[in-house]
Write a protein that holds these residues in place. Structure first.
Motif, mmCIF file in Angstrom:
data_model
loop_
_atom_site.group_PDB
_atom_site.id
_atom_site.type_symbol
_atom_site.label_atom_id
_atom_site.label_comp_id
_atom_site.label_asym_id
_atom_site.label_seq_id
_atom_site.Cartn_x
_atom_site.Cartn_y
_atom_site.Cartn_z
ATOM 1 N N ASP A 1 0.327 -0.762 0.000
ATOM 2 C CA ASP A 1 0.000 0.000 0.000
ATOM 3 C C ASP A 1 0.548 1.277 0.000
ATOM 4 O O ASP A 1 0.633 1.629 -0.126
ATOM 5 N N PRO A 52 3.950 5.365 -2.402
ATOM 6 C CA PRO A 52 4.169 3.921 -2.329
ATOM 7 C C PRO A 52 2.845 3.180 -2.269
ATOM 8 O O PRO A 52 1.860 3.691 -1.716
ATOM 9 N N THR A 54 1.023 -1.145 -2.792
ATOM 10 C CA THR A 54 1.210 -2.570 -3.027
ATOM 11 C C THR A 54 0.172 -3.013 -4.032
ATOM 12 O O THR A 54 -1.021 -2.749 -3.867
ATOM 13 N N ILE A 59 5.590 -4.464 -4.434
ATOM 14 C CA ILE A 59 5.659 -3.170 -3.767
ATOM 15 C C ILE A 59 6.107 -2.157 -4.816
ATOM 16 O O ILE A 59 7.147 -2.325 -5.448
ATOM 17 N N GLU A 80 4.610 -1.665 3.599
ATOM 18 C CA GLU A 80 4.209 -2.375 2.378
ATOM 19 C C GLU A 80 4.462 -3.875 2.488
ATOM 20 O O GLU A 80 3.683 -4.684 1.991
ATOM 21 N N HIS A 83 1.568 -5.541 4.004
ATOM 22 C CA HIS A 83 0.470 -5.759 3.048
ATOM 23 C C HIS A 83 0.711 -7.019 2.217
ATOM 24 O O HIS A 83 -0.214 -7.791 1.973
ATOM 25 N N SER A 123 -0.553 -2.929 9.136
ATOM 26 C CA SER A 123 0.671 -2.429 8.501
ATOM 27 C C SER A 123 1.293 -1.293 9.308
ATOM 28 O O SER A 123 2.517 -1.208 9.416
ATOM 29 N N SER A 155 -2.932 0.922 -0.411
ATOM 30 C CA SER A 155 -2.153 2.109 -0.119
ATOM 31 C C SER A 155 -2.317 2.475 1.344
ATOM 32 O O SER A 155 -3.426 2.571 1.844
#
Length: 192
Positions: A1, A52, A54, A59, A80, A83, A123, A155
């Protein structure tokens, strides 16, 4: 994410639009430059994204990630990586399809939002285990939240950013990751 604040009910639930979004971000993933020495992870850099995220088990980092310091990069990769570990993209895609099919059922939308919130909480907790400075992480969330991510990626800034920052700064203890049977039950609930 990444790290974004967006309400799932505000997103479109048309399956063709969702499929088009998946194809578009798959193209971004496919054209992105893989990072060498990524500790066995599929980490790619693309100038076509601003934050950033996923996508599946990949990633995605923006081109600006080259300017990040080691602490920022470590925090983002920790987020990430969580995730990827919990298959959050796949669960959220299934939840989105479920909400599109059962658009008339408020529980479908609630489940989709709740799964997104749980993914982000888990996360965030992964980052807080590695990064003890809660204020620095909250600042990082705010910075990344300024750059929208496509709705077809997981995200970090998408889900309820203000509540997440309040939880982080207030020092509420990290939540335990959902047990495998809980995640399996949530996915199973989406199938019917």
């Amino acid at each position: 994410d990444g790290i974004r604040d967006r309400d799932v009910t505000g997103e479109t639930c048309a399956l063709p639009i969702f499929a088009f979004g998946l194809i578009a971000i798959w193209r971004v993933r496919h054209s992105a430059t893989p990072l060498p020495n990524a500790d066995g992870l599929d980490i790619r850099v693309s100038a076509k994204i601003a934050s950033p995220a996923t996508f599946g088990s990949t990633i995605l980092l923006p081109a600006s990630s080259a300017e990040w310091n080691d602490a920022t990069l470590a925090a983002i990769l920790s987020h990430e990586r969580s995730h990827v570990r919990y298959w959050d993209s796949y669960v959220q895609w299934l939840a989105r399809v479920h909400a599109c099919i059962f658009w008339f059922n408020p529980l479908a939308w609630w489940l989709s939002r709740r799964l997104a919130d749980l993914a982000e909480t888990t996360s965030d907790d992964a980052v807080l285990d590695a990064m003890p400075d809660r204020t620095a992480y909250a600042d990082l969330l705010l910075e990344i939240a300024r750059h929208p991510a496509p709705t077809t990626v997981t995200s970090a800034a998408r889900s309820n950013i203000s509540a997440r920052i309040e939880r982080i700064i207030s020092g509420i203890p990290p939540a335990l990751p959902p047990r495998k049977w809980v995640r399996a039950a949530a996915v199973t609930a989406l199938v019917p």
